[in-house]
Design a protein around this motif. Structure first.
Motif, PDB file in Angstrom:
ATOM      1  N   LEU A 126     -27.928  18.343 -18.759  1.00  0.00           N
ATOM      2  CA  LEU A 126     -27.850  17.866 -17.382  1.00  0.00           C
ATOM      3  C   LEU A 126     -26.853  18.736 -16.634  1.00  0.00           C
ATOM      4  O   LEU A 126     -25.761  18.997 -17.129  1.00  0.00           O
ATOM      5  N   ALA A 127     -27.249  19.215 -15.474  1.00  0.00           N
ATOM      6  CA  ALA A 127     -26.377  20.046 -14.653  1.00  0.00           C
ATOM      7  C   ALA A 127     -26.400  19.533 -13.219  1.00  0.00           C
ATOM      8  O   ALA A 127     -27.358  18.862 -12.801  1.00  0.00           O
ATOM      9  N   VAL A 128     -25.345  19.835 -12.479  1.00  0.00           N
ATOM     10  CA  VAL A 128     -25.268  19.410 -11.088  1.00  0.00           C
ATOM     11  C   VAL A 128     -25.271  20.631 -10.175  1.00  0.00           C
ATOM     12  O   VAL A 128     -24.772  21.700 -10.527  1.00  0.00           O
ATOM     13  N   LEU A 129     -25.870  20.453  -9.022  1.00  0.00           N
ATOM     14  CA  LEU A 129     -25.913  21.479  -7.980  1.00  0.00           C
ATOM     15  C   LEU A 129     -25.429  20.811  -6.705  1.00  0.00           C
ATOM     16  O   LEU A 129     -26.178  20.077  -6.049  1.00  0.00           O
ATOM     17  N   PRO A 130     -24.155  21.013  -6.312  1.00  0.00           N
ATOM     18  CA  PRO A 130     -23.574  20.199  -5.243  1.00  0.00           C
ATOM     19  C   PRO A 130     -24.226  20.337  -3.866  1.00  0.00           C
ATOM     20  O   PRO A 130     -24.299  19.364  -3.124  1.00  0.00           O
ATOM     21  N   MET A 131     -24.709  21.514  -3.468  1.00  0.00           N
ATOM     22  CA  MET A 131     -25.196  21.759  -2.102  1.00  0.00           C
ATOM     23  C   MET A 131     -24.072  21.507  -1.103  1.00  0.00           C
ATOM     24  O   MET A 131     -23.718  20.362  -0.827  1.00  0.00           O
ATOM     25  N   SER A 132     -23.493  22.540  -0.578  1.00  0.00           N
ATOM     26  CA  SER A 132     -22.353  22.408   0.322  1.00  0.00           C
ATOM     27  C   SER A 132     -22.679  23.029   1.690  1.00  0.00           C
ATOM     28  O   SER A 132     -22.845  24.243   1.806  1.00  0.00           O
ATOM     29  N   PRO A 133     -22.756  22.165   2.744  1.00  0.00           N
ATOM     30  CA  PRO A 133     -22.711  20.698   2.685  1.00  0.00           C
ATOM     31  C   PRO A 133     -24.055  20.151   2.241  1.00  0.00           C
ATOM     32  O   PRO A 133     -25.067  20.865   2.310  1.00  0.00           O
ATOM     33  N   PRO A 134     -24.116  18.884   1.790  1.00  0.00           N
ATOM     34  CA  PRO A 134     -25.411  18.294   1.429  1.00  0.00           C
ATOM     35  C   PRO A 134     -26.347  18.281   2.628  1.00  0.00           C
ATOM     36  O   PRO A 134     -25.917  18.143   3.767  1.00  0.00           O
ATOM     37  N   ARG A 135     -27.618  18.443   2.355  1.00  0.00           N
ATOM     38  CA  ARG A 135     -28.595  18.447   3.437  1.00  0.00           C
ATOM     39  C   ARG A 135     -28.708  17.045   4.046  1.00  0.00           C
ATOM     40  O   ARG A 135     -28.822  16.056   3.340  1.00  0.00           O
ATOM     41  N   PRO A 136     -28.706  16.954   5.386  1.00  0.00           N
ATOM     42  CA  PRO A 136     -28.688  15.638   6.033  1.00  0.00           C
ATOM     43  C   PRO A 136     -30.068  15.027   6.271  1.00  0.00           C
ATOM     44  O   PRO A 136     -30.166  13.853   6.611  1.00  0.00           O
ATOM     45  N   GLU A 137     -31.138  15.811   6.120  1.00  0.00           N
ATOM     46  CA  GLU A 137     -32.459  15.296   6.494  1.00  0.00           C
ATOM     47  C   GLU A 137     -32.856  14.096   5.624  1.00  0.00           C
ATOM     48  O   GLU A 137     -32.512  14.008   4.453  1.00  0.00           O
ATOM     49  N   SER A 138     -33.627  13.208   6.225  1.00  0.00           N
ATOM     50  CA  SER A 138     -34.113  12.008   5.551  1.00  0.00           C
ATOM     51  C   SER A 138     -35.522  11.713   6.039  1.00  0.00           C
ATOM     52  O   SER A 138     -35.768  11.682   7.250  1.00  0.00           O
ATOM     53  N   SER A 139     -36.461  11.507   5.096  1.00  0.00           N
ATOM     54  CA  SER A 139     -37.826  11.160   5.500  1.00  0.00           C
ATOM     55  C   SER A 139     -37.852   9.857   6.285  1.00  0.00           C
ATOM     56  O   SER A 139     -38.610   9.717   7.259  1.00  0.00           O
ATOM     57  N   THR A 140     -37.031   8.888   5.881  1.00  0.00           N
ATOM     58  CA  THR A 140     -36.966   7.611   6.596  1.00  0.00           C
ATOM     59  C   THR A 140     -36.538   7.825   8.041  1.00  0.00           C
ATOM     60  O   THR A 140     -37.118   7.253   8.974  1.00  0.00           O
ATOM     61  N   GLU A 141     -35.518   8.667   8.246  1.00  0.00           N
ATOM     62  CA  GLU A 141     -35.036   8.918   9.600  1.00  0.00           C
ATOM     63  C   GLU A 141     -36.069   9.681  10.415  1.00  0.00           C
ATOM     64  O   GLU A 141     -36.248   9.414  11.616  1.00  0.00           O
ATOM     65  N   ILE A 142     -36.775  10.608   9.781  1.00  0.00           N
ATOM     66  CA  ILE A 142     -37.811  11.340  10.498  1.00  0.00           C
ATOM     67  C   ILE A 142     -38.910  10.391  10.967  1.00  0.00           C
ATOM     68  O   ILE A 142     -39.348  10.435  12.130  1.00  0.00           O
ATOM     69  N   ARG A 143     -39.340   9.494  10.081  1.00  0.00           N
ATOM     70  CA  ARG A 143     -40.367   8.522  10.472  1.00  0.00           C
ATOM     71  C   ARG A 143     -39.866   7.626  11.609  1.00  0.00           C
ATOM     72  O   ARG A 143     -40.610   7.320  12.546  1.00  0.00           O
ATOM     73  N   ARG A 144     -38.611   7.228  11.531  1.00  0.00           N
ATOM     74  CA  ARG A 144     -38.051   6.379  12.591  1.00  0.00           C
ATOM     75  C   ARG A 144     -38.056   7.112  13.917  1.00  0.00           C
ATOM     76  O   ARG A 144     -38.432   6.553  14.959  1.00  0.00           O
ATOM     77  N   ARG A 145     -37.641   8.383  13.887  1.00  0.00           N
ATOM     78  CA  ARG A 145     -37.576   9.158  15.129  1.00  0.00           C
ATOM     79  C   ARG A 145     -38.964   9.372  15.729  1.00  0.00           C
ATOM     80  O   ARG A 145     -39.126   9.319  16.955  1.00  0.00           O
ATOM     81  N   ILE A 146     -39.947   9.643  14.881  1.00  0.00           N
ATOM     82  CA  ILE A 146     -41.299   9.846  15.397  1.00  0.00           C
ATOM     83  C   ILE A 146     -41.790   8.572  16.082  1.00  0.00           C
ATOM     84  O   ILE A 146     -42.322   8.608  17.200  1.00  0.00           O
ATOM     85  N   ALA A 147     -41.602   7.429  15.417  1.00  0.00           N
ATOM     86  CA  ALA A 147     -42.067   6.162  15.973  1.00  0.00           C
ATOM     87  C   ALA A 147     -41.331   5.806  17.261  1.00  0.00           C
ATOM     88  O   ALA A 147     -41.902   5.163  18.160  1.00  0.00           O
ATOM     89  N   ALA A 148     -40.068   6.236  17.359  1.00  0.00           N
ATOM     90  CA  ALA A 148     -39.251   5.916  18.543  1.00  0.00           C
ATOM     91  C   ALA A 148     -39.354   6.984  19.619  1.00  0.00           C
ATOM     92  O   ALA A 148     -38.658   6.895  20.645  1.00  0.00           O
ATOM     93  N   HIS A 149     -40.177   8.013  19.399  1.00  0.00           N
ATOM     94  CA  HIS A 149     -40.352   9.106  20.356  1.00  0.00           C
ATOM     95  C   HIS A 149     -39.026   9.837  20.607  1.00  0.00           C
ATOM     96  O   HIS A 149     -38.720  10.241  21.727  1.00  0.00           O
ATOM     97  N   GLU A 150     -38.277  10.037  19.527  1.00  0.00           N
ATOM     98  CA  GLU A 150     -37.038  10.800  19.589  1.00  0.00           C
ATOM     99  C   GLU A 150     -37.263  12.188  18.971  1.00  0.00           C
ATOM    100  O   GLU A 150     -38.272  12.440  18.318  1.00  0.00           O
ATOM    101  N   SER A 151     -36.290  13.075  19.142  1.00  0.00           N
ATOM    102  CA  SER A 151     -36.397  14.433  18.623  1.00  0.00           C
ATOM    103  C   SER A 151     -36.437  14.435  17.096  1.00  0.00           C
ATOM    104  O   SER A 151     -35.627  13.764  16.448  1.00  0.00           O
ATOM    105  N   TRP A 152     -37.397  15.203  16.518  1.00  0.00           N
ATOM    106  CA  TRP A 152     -37.523  15.245  15.062  1.00  0.00           C
ATOM    107  C   TRP A 152     -38.074  16.572  14.536  1.00  0.00           C
ATOM    108  O   TRP A 152     -37.913  16.890  13.354  1.00  0.00           O
ATOM    109  N   MET A 153     -38.708  17.364  15.361  1.00  0.00           N
ATOM    110  CA  MET A 153     -39.463  18.506  14.861  1.00  0.00           C
ATOM    111  C   MET A 153     -38.607  19.528  14.131  1.00  0.00           C
ATOM    112  O   MET A 153     -39.088  20.212  13.217  1.00  0.00           O
ATOM    113  N   SER A 154     -37.339  19.655  14.505  1.00  0.00           N
ATOM    114  CA  SER A 154     -36.474  20.637  13.854  1.00  0.00           C
ATOM    115  C   SER A 154     -36.138  20.259  12.415  1.00  0.00           C
ATOM    116  O   SER A 154     -35.618  21.081  11.666  1.00  0.00           O
TER     117      SER A 154
END
Length: 221
Positions: A171-199
């Protein structure tokens, strides 16, 4: 084959964070990373785009990306698809000596002891845990979640660059600095709310979502 490395998920939708994680593993180990969308789960509301749509988005996201490949093997199963079953299938294909690894997020690492036959994962593959916002990769923190999980990680933890020296078990760890902030849940929320998401998603994926009018309804509460 130098090694077989898989990165599974619902990818609902796949986003730039997923691609960054897969690319970081690819670059660190000089391997091809297979991205495997999970099959539709038994409960209909668990995914929002269907299996064929999620696979197509993965294919669009990795097109032209060196060392990243869409893998549809989990979509062909009628029964619930567990990681252990996927790894058993892969091991039968690549043979007993080929280094094999399964990529998960730090959030999944904290829940690994709840996975189906989780101890057996290490008999088939290494595990690579990648940093996620809000989830630590330190063993002491995981001990507060489950002591058996923490003990298993302590025994198996090794530097990432040593994983390919053995077929499985580490088992090994790969920290990712900084961790990536994207979230599929947040993308779906933004699409449904007509907020910015395409980037937050690769451009071909954004075009596919718009063309097929995916995620226009809010997630069920």
């Amino acid at each position: 084959m130098r090694a077989w490395v898989g990165y599974g998920g619902t990818f609902d939708p796949i986003h730039c964070g997923h691609i960054a994680v897969a690319g970081a593993v690819r670059d660190a180990l000089d391997v091809t990373v297979h991205l495997l969308p999970a099959a539709d789960p038994p409960h209909k509301d668990s995914t929002h785009a269907d299996a064929s749509q999620r696979l197509r988005m993965v294919e669009l996201a990795v097109a032209g990306e060196r060392g990243l490949r869409a893998d549809a093997r989990e979509l062909s199963r009628s029964a619930p698809s567990y990681s252990i079953d996927t790894l058993a299938e892969v091991r039968a294909e690549v043979g007993p000596a080929c280094p094999t690894a399964w990529v998960i997020g730090a959030d999944s690492l904290a829940q690994l002891h709840r996975w189906h036959r989780w101890h057996a994962l290490f008999e088939l593959a290494h595990v690579i845990a990648v940093g996620r916002p809000g989830f630590g990769l330190d063993v002491d923190g995981l001990a507060r979640v489950d002591t058996e999980l923490a003990d298993t990680i302590r025994r198996r933890l090794q530097p990432l660059d040593r994983l390919l020296a053995a077929p499985c078990g580490g088992l090994a760890v790969l920290p990712m600095s900084p961790p990536r902030p994207e979230s599929s849940t947040e993308i779906r929320r933004r699409i449904a709310a007509h907020e910015s998401w395409m980037s937050m998603v690769p451009p071909p994926v954004a075009a596919y979502i718009v063309r097929h009018r995916l995620y226009a309804r809010p997630d069920p509460a």
